[in-house]
Scaffold this motif. Structure first.
Motif, PDB file in Angstrom:
ATOM      1  N   TRP A   1      10.751  -1.047  -1.330  1.00 57.18           N
ATOM      2  CA  TRP A   1      10.626  -0.260  -0.102  1.00 57.18           C
ATOM      3  C   TRP A   1      11.934   0.409   0.287  1.00 57.18           C
ATOM      4  O   TRP A   1      11.940   1.543   0.753  1.00 57.18           O
TER       5      TRP A   1
ATOM      6  N   SER B   1       0.838  -1.189   0.000  1.00 51.65           N
ATOM      7  CA  SER B   1       0.000   0.000   0.000  1.00 51.65           C
ATOM      8  C   SER B   1       0.875   1.241   0.000  1.00 51.65           C
ATOM      9  O   SER B   1       2.043   1.192   0.384  1.00 51.65           O
ATOM     10  N   ARG B   2       0.272   2.373  -0.420  1.00 51.90           N
ATOM     11  CA  ARG B   2       1.009   3.634  -0.361  1.00 51.90           C
ATOM     12  C   ARG B   2       1.153   4.098   1.070  1.00 51.90           C
ATOM     13  O   ARG B   2       1.992   4.907   1.389  1.00 51.90           O
TER      14      ARG B   2
ATOM     15  N   TYR C   1       3.853  -3.262  -7.800  1.00 49.13           N
ATOM     16  CA  TYR C   1       2.585  -3.102  -7.093  1.00 49.13           C
ATOM     17  C   TYR C   1       1.624  -4.182  -7.577  1.00 49.13           C
ATOM     18  O   TYR C   1       1.049  -4.100  -8.664  1.00 49.13           O
TER      19      TYR C   1
ATOM     20  N   ARG D   1      12.698   3.684  -1.527  1.00 46.31           N
ATOM     21  CA  ARG D   1      11.935   4.901  -1.234  1.00 46.31           C
ATOM     22  C   ARG D   1      12.642   5.714  -0.162  1.00 46.31           C
ATOM     23  O   ARG D   1      13.313   5.165   0.709  1.00 46.31           O
TER      24      ARG D   1
END
Lengths: 309, 296
Positions: free
Chosen positions: B254, B66-67, B232, B257
């Motif tokens: 992840w 999820s965002r 995603y 980011r």
């Protein structure tokens, strides 16, 4: 087993034509499986060669191998591969400077000094270290090594060659330690005993007898580790950045050949375009470099191995 | 080694105390360095646990990516990895073991076989990303398998085949010749001997090698990124032709980011990945241990 059973087995087996056919079929089937590896190699060479060939119809080899600007995606394009090669060399050199002395020292400790109990603890730990996925080392670089470096050198960039080099060094260290330990442990005990009998200290025995005797295996482990460092992808992609750059310091962001390949494939380059072809040319270069190192390491192992019995 | 006149090594007959002190310093130096390596593993594990443990709960394991960090989980990645590893096992084990059997049991030492041997040892050293490129060109594009589980599994199988073959050959080599001779003497054919006697005797060693090869495949990221690309994926794959994500891809996504929360999520996923790997390695060690006892 009685003679009757023996004859029954014989009759049901070798003399039957169907058995011979089955035997032949099975052997051919196994042989076909063995051919998969040959086909893989041929596929690698053909695919890299074919796309490389069409790439070199657009870009001259001179520009590719000697050019110092790598800008494949933006106009004006430029396809000099040297910045990527330089980035790879920088990381590999740094990794080797870290991993070779430490790895060799660990190997010496394990084979010459450590007790069996210590060996039985440390060796599995080294194997465990060697089995940790490279993306985990990338995480380690980004969340531990880089902040640490930032504390020591405040003007270092977030993505930098030093962090990549350190983490790749840590990654190939267990490989050097275990392979060199194997080579040193294979040196016969009699050589050590002979040297000790002449009054040598453990330091002299290690540096003047054991290491020279196991040198072929030790050198082979260095070459394998360097080849592994050159081909390493995820950790350097995460730690060292994505800026093709002939940087003279370790503090700037660079891009290795492998990191470039990841960057392009994340962007989903259209098939057939020049950006897509660069993937294959860079991969081809990577393949050739690592192949040369691997073959060299095998040659060293075979040719310079001292045989004792 | 060298000419008889030249001594193989030279002793410094000077100050004996100094020499022994030097030896002692050297020994301590090597020991310190080694334990530093071990400490490094501890630091790495500590770093991961500190960041990741607070995210580890059922919600993390059962949610899709999820965002929003608080809602994100690894469900699709975990299922993708399980799918991938099953497919890789189905593809690579039969081919790898068959190749090893062919080279060890049916090997007539001809040119072709020597070529295959040389070839396998070189393939083992090819960087994983090169396999990724080949997978992209052959399976994804040429054969039209798209960015599917099957493409990923085929690519990874090529990558671990050399490892399986080399480990299986070592295991087969340890089977005593007398077992084969006994079977041949009773009139068994070569394949009957191989299937009924050599393979069972070598199976613990083969199994250990296979498990280690599969655990390598679980952690490999680069080829999957070349093949999969997708990061995603909010559904479970239902067949080999579905697109997928996997644990290492999710971790990479992840870690890449900038936000701290996602780094911690990555640490959580790393804990899960390392737990799976540790379990597999433990299994390999147990099998090896049992086999050693049986043969001694």
């Amino acid at each position: 087993m009685t003679t009757d059973t023996y004859q029954a087995v014989q009759a049901s087996n070798i003399n039957k034509r169907s058995t011979r056919w089955a035997e032949f079929l099975i052997q051919s089937g196994l042989g076909l499986c063995a051919l998969v590896s040959i086909i893989t190699t041929i596929a690698i060479i053909i695919i890299l060669g074919k796309e490389g060939f069409s790439f070199f119809q657009h870009v001259s080899p001179a520009e590719f191998f000697l050019g110092t600007r790598w800008v494949p995606l933006l106009e004006p394009q430029s396809f000099g591969v040297l910045p990527l090669v330089w980035g790879t060399l920088l990381v590999t050199f740094g990794a080797a400077v870290i991993a070779i002395p430490i790895g060799l020292a660990s190997a010496i400790y394990l084979s010459e000094y450590a007790s069996d109990r210590v060996r039985s603890i440390v060796k599995p730990i080294l194997e465990l270290l060697a089995g940790i996925p490279t993306v985990v080392y990338g995480f380690f670089a980004l969340t531990f090594i880089t902040p640490l470096l930032k504390g020591i050198f405040p003007d270092i960039q977030v993505f930098n060659a030093l962090s990549g080099a350190i983490v790749v060094g840590i990654m190939v260290l267990p490989m050097i330690a275990t392979l060199s330990d194997n080579a040193l442990s294979a040196v016969p005990q009699t050589l050590r005993q002979g040297a000790y009998a002449l009054g040598a200290t453990s330091y002299e025995v290690t540096t003047q007898v054991v290491v020279p005797a196991g040198l072929s295996g030790v050198m082979a482990s260095f070459l394998l580790a360097i080849s592994r460092a050159i081909g390493e992808t995820m950790a350097v992609t995460l730690a060292a950045g994505a800026t093709p750059n002939i940087s003279l310091t370790f503090f700037e962001s660079i891009q290795t050949m492998t990191a470039y390949i990841v960057q392009i494939s994340l962007g989903d380059a259209p098939a057939g375009g020049i950006a897509y072809q660069t993937l294959f040319v860079v991969a081809g270069l990577l393949f050739v470099i690592t192949l040369i190192l691997n073959v060299l390491s095998q040659k060293i192992l075979m040719r310079y191995q001292e045989v004792y019995d | 080694m060298s000419t008889p006149n030249k001594p193989a090594f030279q002793l410094d007959y000077g100050d004996l105390k100094r020499r022994h002190r030097k030896a002692k310093i050297f020994a301590n130096f090597c020991a310190t360095i080694t334990w530093m390596g071990v400490a490094l593993l501890a630091v790495l594990l500590a770093q991961v646990s500190i960041d990741g443990f607070k995210w580890l709960d059922w919600q993390f394991i059962s949610s899709f990516p999820s965002r929003f960090p608080a809602k994100a989980g690894i469900a699709s990645a975990l299922v993708g990895t399980l799918w991938l590893i099953s497919l890789i096992a189905i593809i690579s084990i039969p081919i790898g073991v068959a190749t090893a059997l062919y080279l060890e049991e049916f090997n007539s030492k001809n040119r072709l076989n020597r070529l295959i041997e040389l070839n396998i040892s070189n393939l083992a050293g090819v960087p994983s990303i090169v396999y990724g490129i080949i997978g992209l060109a052959v399976f994804v594009r040429q054969l039209g398998l798209e960015r599917s589980l099957l493409s990923g599994a085929l690519t990874m199988s090529l990558l671990i085949l050399p490892i399986i073959i080399i480990a299986s050959r070592e295991a087969i080599k340890t089977v005593p010749m007398s077992i084969r001779h006994a079977a041949f003497a009773l009139g068994a054919t070569r394949w009957q001997t191989t299937w009924a006697h050599v393979l069972p005797a070598a199976s613990p060693g083969i199994l250990t090698g296979v498990i280690l090869a599969l655990s390598r495949a679980i952690g490999e990221t680069a080829p999957l990124i070349m093949i999969g690309g997708l990061t995603y994926v909010a559904f479970f794959p239902e067949g080999p032709m579905d697109s997928f994500t996997a644990l290492p891809i999710q971790i990479f996504n992840w870690v890449a980011r900038p936000q701290q929360e996602f780094h911690e999520l990555a640490a959580g996923a790393i804990i899960v990945l390392l737990a799976v790997l540790l379990l597999m390695n433990a299994a390999a060690i147990v099998i090896r241990h049992k086999a050693e006892k049986k043969f001694k």
